[in-house]
Design a protein around this motif. Sequence first.
Motif, PDB file in Angstrom:
ATOM      1  N   GLY A  11      -2.747   2.496 -38.826  1.00  0.00           N
ATOM      2  CA  GLY A  11      -2.541   2.897 -37.447  1.00  0.00           C
ATOM      3  C   GLY A  11      -1.259   2.378 -36.860  1.00  0.00           C
ATOM      4  N   LEU A 286      -1.635   5.622 -31.045  1.00  0.00           N
ATOM      5  CA  LEU A 286      -3.037   5.365 -31.349  1.00  0.00           C
ATOM      6  C   LEU A 286      -3.942   5.970 -30.283  1.00  0.00           C
ATOM      7  CD1 LEU A 286      -3.026   1.672 -32.640  1.00  0.00           C
ATOM      8  CD2 LEU A 286      -3.444   3.730 -33.964  1.00  0.00           C
ATOM      9  N   CYS A 287      -3.867   5.404 -29.075  1.00  0.00           N
ATOM     10  CA  CYS A 287      -4.821   5.789 -28.030  1.00  0.00           C
ATOM     11  C   CYS A 287      -4.691   7.265 -27.643  1.00  0.00           C
ATOM     12  CB  CYS A 287      -4.624   4.897 -26.803  1.00  0.00           C
ATOM     13  SG  CYS A 287      -4.842   3.121 -27.148  1.00  0.00           S
ATOM     14  N   ASN A 290      -5.962   9.536 -30.404  1.00  0.00           N
ATOM     15  CA  ASN A 290      -7.420   9.443 -30.503  1.00  0.00           C
ATOM     16  C   ASN A 290      -8.106  10.402 -29.544  1.00  0.00           C
ATOM     17  OD1 ASN A 290      -7.272   7.480 -32.452  1.00  0.00           O
ATOM     18  ND2 ASN A 290      -8.024   5.818 -31.168  1.00  0.00           N
ATOM     19  N   LYS A 291      -7.603  10.481 -28.323  1.00  0.00           N
ATOM     20  CA  LYS A 291      -8.218  11.360 -27.327  1.00  0.00           C
ATOM     21  C   LYS A 291      -8.111  12.825 -27.743  1.00  0.00           C
ATOM     22  CE  LYS A 291      -9.862   8.527 -24.312  1.00  0.00           C
ATOM     23  NZ  LYS A 291     -11.344   8.444 -24.142  1.00  0.00           N
ATOM     24  N   TRP A 293      -7.937  13.910 -30.846  1.00  0.00           N
ATOM     25  CA  TRP A 293      -8.856  14.097 -31.969  1.00  0.00           C
ATOM     26  C   TRP A 293     -10.296  14.186 -31.484  1.00  0.00           C
ATOM     27  CZ3 TRP A 293      -6.638   9.653 -35.502  1.00  0.00           C
ATOM     28  CH2 TRP A 293      -5.300   9.965 -35.824  1.00  0.00           C
ATOM     29  N   GLU A 294     -10.636  13.348 -30.504  1.00  0.00           N
ATOM     30  CA  GLU A 294     -12.008  13.368 -29.979  1.00  0.00           C
ATOM     31  C   GLU A 294     -12.354  14.736 -29.400  1.00  0.00           C
ATOM     32  OE1 GLU A 294     -14.492  11.515 -26.222  1.00  0.00           O
ATOM     33  OE2 GLU A 294     -12.708  10.457 -26.925  1.00  0.00           O
ATOM     34  N   HIS A 314      -6.977   3.278 -35.840  1.00  0.00           N
ATOM     35  CA  HIS A 314      -7.453   4.312 -34.917  1.00  0.00           C
ATOM     36  C   HIS A 314      -8.943   4.144 -34.611  1.00  0.00           C
ATOM     37  CE1 HIS A 314      -4.029   7.031 -34.471  1.00  0.00           C
ATOM     38  NE2 HIS A 314      -3.734   6.770 -35.737  1.00  0.00           N
ATOM     39  N   LEU A 315      -9.674   3.510 -35.480  1.00  0.00           N
ATOM     40  CA  LEU A 315     -11.128   3.470 -35.347  1.00  0.00           C
ATOM     41  C   LEU A 315     -11.614   2.375 -34.417  1.00  0.00           C
ATOM     42  CD1 LEU A 315     -12.104   4.020 -39.100  1.00  0.00           C
ATOM     43  CD2 LEU A 315     -11.797   5.733 -37.302  1.00  0.00           C
ATOM     44  N   GLY A 327     -11.003   2.737 -29.146  1.00  0.00           N
ATOM     45  CA  GLY A 327     -11.045   3.155 -30.538  1.00  0.00           C
ATOM     46  C   GLY A 327     -11.894   4.407 -30.705  1.00  0.00           C
ATOM     47  N   LEU A 328     -11.618   5.168 -31.742  1.00  0.00           N
ATOM     48  CA  LEU A 328     -12.272   6.463 -31.913  1.00  0.00           C
ATOM     49  C   LEU A 328     -13.777   6.336 -32.088  1.00  0.00           C
ATOM     50  CD1 LEU A 328     -11.853   9.518 -32.187  1.00  0.00           C
ATOM     51  CD2 LEU A 328     -11.583   9.177 -34.660  1.00  0.00           C
ATOM     52  N   ASP A 331     -15.265   5.684 -28.718  1.00  0.00           N
ATOM     53  CA  ASP A 331     -15.101   6.881 -27.886  1.00  0.00           C
ATOM     54  C   ASP A 331     -16.166   7.927 -28.213  1.00  0.00           C
ATOM     55  OD1 ASP A 331     -12.919   5.845 -26.578  1.00  0.00           O
ATOM     56  OD2 ASP A 331     -11.430   6.916 -27.775  1.00  0.00           O
TER      57      ASP A 331
END
Length: 343
Positions: A11, A286-287, A290-291, A293-294, A314-315, A327-328, A331
């Motif tokens: 990451g 990262l952050c 992540n959003k 991807w979510e 990322h996790l 973190g994913l 989230d």
Amino acid sequence: MRFLRIFILLGILSFPAQGIAQTLSNQFSDAAPPRLWKVQKKNADGPVTTFYFLGATHLGLSVEYDAYFNRVVLPAFATADILLYEGANGREPEHKPDCDPAVLTADGRAFLASARQTVEQVYFNAQEAIHGEQLRAGIDDRTTAEQRRRAAQVFIAGLDEFDLREIYLLYGQVMLDFNGAAAPAGTGQVSRGQVANELRRSRPGLPVRDVDSLYGVHRAYCSAGPERIQFLRSALQAKNSAGDDYLHQVPALEREFVDILSRNKPASGTAPKQFDQLNVLDGAFLCGRNKEWERDILRLDDGKVHFYVLGLKHLFPVDHDGVHCAGLLADLQAVGMTPQIVE
């Protein structure tokens, strides 16, 4: 052509996996904790959709190819309907982001101008090496060195700083391939390369998708503010990714990999110095990603098994230097999904 030669190590912004001499330490090969999570989602009127999330690096550290990889990761991957990972060459067409140099500080703009000259020379040298190979193969494009130099100038002048780093890494690797590089002594055994590529090779017919949209990483970079210039600076100030500096840091990177998995969060100061200095960009790289991807994960409801290979950081939670995100995994839990570690 999309020169996606930047990757994310744990990451953290890093160097291209394909450009690393494959001589990596194996001293932690039996010590890495579990790193695969499973989530299942079922809507009232739909089938069960399954997600696996494998925490990995983009180096393919030897520690990743351990007993857990053979016993847990490979059987889970055998059930996958699609493989998703960072750097799988983009997805949907989108407008290319504009990295406005005016956002940079005066020092950043001065460094950018200097870096552009450096990248131009690296690009030109690589093109000349390729041209020489073509001549030896009987292919002559009838161009002069002056014409080729001018073409290099025009090409490099049209790139923003994100593209400059990609070109620098890509064509620096071209020169390394031409000139060769000796691996430093005592760095251990051969690695198979990054896990995502290893999995992809094991099932060549499996559909593959990038977790990022076509310019997702580029867009994240452009949004990172004045400090983003550190991304380019780190590439130009470090030695080539197959050099001694990187290879001698592999044991430290393996320790960090094990430590993050043990703590379920990154520990400040464990990575080599040039990687730590890029932590200021974690908010975007990262952050922010992540959003994105979510949102993609929440839209998936196809009854298939989606196998994600993601940079480990990322996790888990990120909390440093004004950068905060859960973190994913957290989230996804916050929106009603329950990731479970696969032992």
